[in-house]
Scaffold this active site. Structure first.
Site, mmCIF file in Angstrom:
data_model
loop_
_atom_site.group_PDB
_atom_site.id
_atom_site.type_symbol
_atom_site.label_atom_id
_atom_site.label_comp_id
_atom_site.label_asym_id
_atom_site.label_seq_id
_atom_site.Cartn_x
_atom_site.Cartn_y
_atom_site.Cartn_z
ATOM 1 N N CYS A 75 0.863 -1.181 0.000
ATOM 2 C CA CYS A 75 0.000 0.000 0.000
ATOM 3 C C CYS A 75 0.899 1.232 0.000
ATOM 4 C CB CYS A 75 -0.880 -0.017 1.243
ATOM 5 S SG CYS A 75 -1.894 1.446 1.449
ATOM 6 N N CYS A 191 -0.639 3.449 -6.587
ATOM 7 C CA CYS A 191 -1.611 2.859 -5.663
ATOM 8 C C CYS A 191 -1.801 1.437 -6.156
ATOM 9 C CB CYS A 191 -2.929 3.620 -5.690
ATOM 10 S SG CYS A 191 -4.274 2.784 -4.803
HETATM 11 N N1 DGL Z 1 -3.892 0.413 -2.107
HETATM 12 C C1 DGL Z 1 -3.586 1.620 -1.435
HETATM 13 C C2 DGL Z 1 -2.311 2.248 -2.025
HETATM 14 O O1 DGL Z 1 -1.485 1.584 -2.631
HETATM 15 C C3 DGL Z 1 -4.586 2.712 -1.241
HETATM 16 C C4 DGL Z 1 -6.033 2.625 -1.314
HETATM 17 C C5 DGL Z 1 -6.715 3.382 -0.169
HETATM 18 O O2 DGL Z 1 -7.010 4.595 -0.288
HETATM 19 O O3 DGL Z 1 -6.925 2.719 0.854
HETATM 20 O O4 DGL Z 1 -2.068 3.408 -1.852
#
Ligand code: DGL
EC number: 5.1.1.3
Length: 278
Positions: A75, A191
């Site tokens: 993330c 993301c």
């Molecule tokens: N998957 C997460 C990232 O790589 C973010 C998504 C969210 O806003 O929770 O930043």
């Protein structure tokens, strides 16, 4: 380190599955625990303090419970904030996911690069430092998307997502040619949710660009850190935890991400600790 390593992959939701998929390809023999902190999704809408206060103790609980040999923070929104805190607090090795600005700028021919992430990620000092250190002669446009992660989750779950909604989120990434320079040719997917929409992004882009997904590089880093040889281990396990206590997505959705491995039926266990909004 155990003979069969256990790798814990963590994200706010289902986006980290795009990283898991590559890590599983690199280490088919490992045990996997995928944790979606869906009780707190989306991280992009939370303050920095709230994310640190949420993720650092939660990862501590997960380490206590699953004794992983390595943790992947799949993330960007969390990694750009909590990696230093996690490394200070726990001895397990961590691999983070941060905007792939260095490779993007190295590959761009037009030297016009955009970084598409959550609003949190593009505001981070960490991201700005990556640009200062690695953008060199590239112009970098930061694009904070409010909805794309949620649209990606909806799409993965089989809900229809209109073209216009995706187009509106990605439009600011495309800087047209002008006297100031040539048009954008490279977009960093900052993301982990966005590669879930890869085919839609390609189809809806106003012109072709290279979409940079760091997942294969993250998988290589994991394999290097774990050493050992990636072999076949039929006894290796796979589990998925949703911090809300909701059921994980059905097997037909999860199987390709877990290397066609069945995800353990106990995987939807709720984390019992108080104060985690579970
Ligand atoms: N998957 C997460 C990232 O790589 C973010 C998504 C969210 O806003 O929770 O930043």
């Amino acid at each position: 380190m155990s003979v069969i390593p256990t790798i814990l992959v963590f994200d706010s939701g289902l986006g980290g599955l795009t990283v898991l998929r590559e890590v599983v390809r690199a280490r088919q023999d490992a045990n996997y625990v995928y944790v979606a902190d869906d009780a707190f999704f989306p991280y992009g809408q939370h303050s920095e303090d709230a994310i640190i206060g949420r993720v650092v103790p939660l990862i501590g609980e997960l380490i206590d419970r699953h004794a992983p040999d390595l943790v992947v923070i799949a993330c960007n929104t969390a990694s750009t904030l909590v990696l230093a805190h996690l490394r200070a607090a726990y001895r397990v090795p961590f691999v983070g996911t941060v905007p792939a600005i260095k490779p993007a700028c190295a590959r761009s021919v037009s030297k016009q690069v955009s970084v598409l992430g959550t609003r949190g990620t593009v505001q981070r000092e960490y991201t700005k430092a990556l640009i200062r250190d690695f953008a060199k002669d590239c112009a970098v446009t930061l694009v904070g998307s409010a909805h794309l992660a949620s649209l990606a989750e909806a799409s993965l779950g089989g809900d229809p997502v209109a073209d216009e909604l995706i187009r509106a989120e990605i439009a600011p990434c495309f800087i047209a040619a002008s006297e100031a320079g040539p048009r954008t040719d490279t977009v960093v997917l900052a993301c982990t949710h966005y590669p879930l929409l890869r085919q839609r992004l390609i189809a809806l882009a106003p012109w072709p660009v290279e979409w940079i997904d760091p997942a294969p590089a993250i998988a290589r880093r994991v394999a290097n850190l774990l050493n050992g040889v990636a072999g076949c281990a039929p006894q290796a396990s796979a589990a998925m935890i949703m911090t809300s206590g909701r059921q994980p997505p059905p097997a037909r959705i999860l199987l390709p991400f877990f290397g066609e491995r069945l995800v353990a039926p106990h995987s939807n266990q709720r984390l019992p600790q108080a104060g985690l909004h579970c």
